[in-house]
Design a protein around this motif. Structure first.
Motif, PDB file in Angstrom:
ATOM      1  N   UNK A 104      10.561 -14.918  -1.153  1.00  0.00           N
ATOM      2  CA  UNK A 104      10.531 -15.978  -2.163  1.00  0.00           C
ATOM      3  C   UNK A 104       9.126 -16.586  -2.236  1.00  0.00           C
ATOM      4  N   UNK A 105       8.174 -15.871  -2.815  1.00  0.00           N
ATOM      5  CA  UNK A 105       6.791 -16.368  -2.828  1.00  0.00           C
ATOM      6  C   UNK A 105       6.629 -17.615  -3.699  1.00  0.00           C
ATOM      7  N   UNK A 106       5.710 -18.478  -3.258  1.00  0.00           N
ATOM      8  CA  UNK A 106       5.332 -19.653  -4.037  1.00  0.00           C
ATOM      9  C   UNK A 106       3.896 -19.519  -4.469  1.00  0.00           C
ATOM     10  N   UNK A 107       3.240 -20.666  -4.752  1.00  0.00           N
ATOM     11  CA  UNK A 107       1.838 -20.611  -5.160  1.00  0.00           C
ATOM     12  C   UNK A 107       0.899 -20.982  -4.018  1.00  0.00           C
TER      13      UNK A 107
ATOM     14  N   UNK B 188      -1.114 -20.361  -0.261  1.00  0.00           N
ATOM     15  CA  UNK B 188      -2.000 -19.292   0.180  1.00  0.00           C
ATOM     16  C   UNK B 188      -1.267 -18.247   1.023  1.00  0.00           C
ATOM     17  N   UNK B 189      -0.336 -18.674   1.878  1.00  0.00           N
ATOM     18  CA  UNK B 189       0.385 -17.721   2.714  1.00  0.00           C
ATOM     19  C   UNK B 189       1.231 -16.781   1.852  1.00  0.00           C
ATOM     20  N   UNK B 190       1.858 -17.297   0.801  1.00  0.00           N
ATOM     21  CA  UNK B 190       2.629 -16.449  -0.112  1.00  0.00           C
ATOM     22  C   UNK B 190       1.739 -15.394  -0.747  1.00  0.00           C
ATOM     23  N   UNK B 191       0.560 -15.805  -1.178  1.00  0.00           N
ATOM     24  CA  UNK B 191      -0.335 -14.872  -1.848  1.00  0.00           C
ATOM     25  C   UNK B 191      -0.863 -13.810  -0.888  1.00  0.00           C
ATOM     26  N   UNK B 192      -1.125 -14.206   0.363  1.00  0.00           N
ATOM     27  CA  UNK B 192      -1.560 -13.226   1.359  1.00  0.00           C
ATOM     28  C   UNK B 192      -0.426 -12.263   1.709  1.00  0.00           C
ATOM     29  N   UNK B 193       0.793 -12.781   1.785  1.00  0.00           N
ATOM     30  CA  UNK B 193       1.934 -11.969   2.209  1.00  0.00           C
ATOM     31  C   UNK B 193       2.363 -10.967   1.142  1.00  0.00           C
ATOM     32  N   UNK B 194       2.031 -11.240  -0.113  1.00  0.00           N
ATOM     33  CA  UNK B 194       2.497 -10.377  -1.204  1.00  0.00           C
ATOM     34  C   UNK B 194       1.354  -9.654  -1.907  1.00  0.00           C
ATOM     35  N   UNK B 195       0.137  -9.784  -1.396  1.00  0.00           N
ATOM     36  CA  UNK B 195      -1.030  -9.179  -2.052  1.00  0.00           C
ATOM     37  C   UNK B 195      -0.940  -7.659  -2.049  1.00  0.00           C
TER      38      UNK B 195
END
Length: 414
Positions: free
Chosen positions: A213-216, A218-225
């Motif tokens: 469940x990514x958000x906006x 930084x950890x979400x963006x790193x985890x889903x890059x």
């Protein structure tokens, strides 16, 4: 027996004012006390050159055991995370730093830091509003420490209800960076190990949640890059998050505290900042030169023989680069021991240089500018209750352990 110059630099008794020792050190720009101890570089141009030299390694795996080095690399315990990119060389360093920068700064996320400005202001305001007794304030405990760790939580996307737990782990890990002569070493080490394990388990769970469940954040963006470098592994993500927490947090705590101490010792500049908020930008740059939070960079290694000022430093030698000494080098800066926020040329080493220059520099600068501006504006007649304050044991990350101040009152928010 007279202490060696290296041990005098590390001696807690000299922490309040190490600059006379640095002046002595600069008389021998390449200082080596024999054996397999480190080569210590203390002059501006030589430090800057070596920070850009590809023959200098930051990878601890290249650092042989040096029995005479008073700042050896700490051994990695069982279950330790792999090194963060701060302690890697190209190409591993470049890949991880490039991936970490995508959600943090230009060109992919040019507004990430500046977009945090309103939230940073709210955090600063809340901390100042929360000061109950203006007659006795410990600026470290009540302001400088909680501010950056709260910012890191918001940046990474730690849920608000978990921030208190994150603060506890950050405090424990930060304390582990300082050798406490009165503490039981085994107990001290166990506390840090437990905090690392708990933090690692928490972050691993948070990363898994962000992948689903990514958000906006930084950890979400790193985890889903899914960029050209591919995704980070879970272990790389854990190491990167831990690096952002510890390196970014500790640097900013000391920069804010050293900054307020310096301003209280220069009340004319403090008053200017109160009435001229734009002064904050050059003022923070001068602080990074005059009282940098990172005093020296140890545990660098030569990958080849290197000649510096006529001295051949052999391959495999340990290096210390004393950034704070370079910042006071009279061959680079006019009147280097004078604090001058109007200084026209401040190409300091306070945030490093080269490929390992401070990753979080834009955020650290903005946090410190906002923090010092608001403290100057809202504290009425602030003054030191103890000068010099007690310093932390750490000679690498230099800053007061406490900063006891008083003021006549807190001005209200406009």
């Amino acid at each position: 027996m007279t202490q060696s110059l290296l041990h005098q630099i590390l001696d807690y008794a000299n922490r309040a004012d190490p600059y006379p020792l640095y002046e002595e050190l600069r008389r021998t720009p390449v200082h080596h006390e024999g054996g397999d101890g480190p080569y210590v570089i203390s002059t501006y141009y030589e430090i800057r050159s070596l920070l850009h030299d590809p023959r200098i390694s930051s990878d601890a795996r290249n650092l042989a055991s040096h029995a005479d080095d008073p700042l050896p690399e700490a051994p990695q315990g069982e279950g330790a995370l792999p090194p963060g990119f701060l302690k890697l060389d190209p190409p591993e360093h470049d890949r991880l730093r490039r991936m970490t920068n995508r959600p943090f700064g230009p060109p992919h996320s040019p507004r990430r830091v500046d977009g945090m400005r309103p939230e940073l202001h709210d955090i600063v305001t809340g901390l100042i509003d929360g000061i109950a007794d203006p007659g006795r304030i410990d600026l470290v405990e009540q302001f400088s420490y909680p501010f950056p760790v709260t910012v890191i939580c918001r940046l990474l996307g730690v849920p608000r209800e978990d921030e208190a737990r994150f603060h506890v782990w950050a405090d424990t890990l930060a304390a582990s960076l300082d050798p406490d002569p009165d503490a039981d070493p085994a107990e001290h080490g166990k506390g840090a190990h437990d905090a690392r394990m708990q933090l690692g388990m928490y972050l691993a769970g948070l990363i898994e949640e962000r992948r689903k469940n990514p958000g906006d954040d930084m950890l979400s963006q790193l985890a889903t890059a899914e960029g050209e470098d591919g995704p980070m592994t879970t272990m790389e993500l854990l190491s990167t998050a831990a690096l952002l927490l510890i390196a970014g947090h500790e640097t900013t705590v000391n920069l804010i505290t050293n900054g307020m101490l310096t301003l209280l010792r220069h009340p004319d500049v403090l008053e200017r900042l109160r009435t001229e908020p734009r002064l904050a930008v050059p003022l923070v740059e001068e602080l990074l030169r005059f009282e940098p939070p990172v005093q020296l960079v140890p545990q660098r290694t030569t990958l080849a023989d290197i000649e510096v000022r006529g001295v051949t430093i052999p391959k495999g030698a340990a290096l210390w680069l004393v950034l704070a000494s370079g910042n006071r080098d009279p061959k680079r800066f006019t009147e280097p021991d004078r604090f001058d926020p109007d200084r026209p040329d401040i190409q300091h080493l306070g945030l490093g240089s080269g490929i390992h220059s401070c990753f979080g520099a834009p955020l650290a600068r903005l946090e410190t500018q906002l923090a010092l501006s608001e403290l100057a504006r809202r504290l009425e007649n602030p003054r030191l209750l103890q000068d010099p304050p007690p310093y932390r044991q750490n000679a690498v990350l230099r800053g007061p352990r406490q900063l006891q101040i008083a003021c006549d009152g807190i001005r209200p928010q406009p």
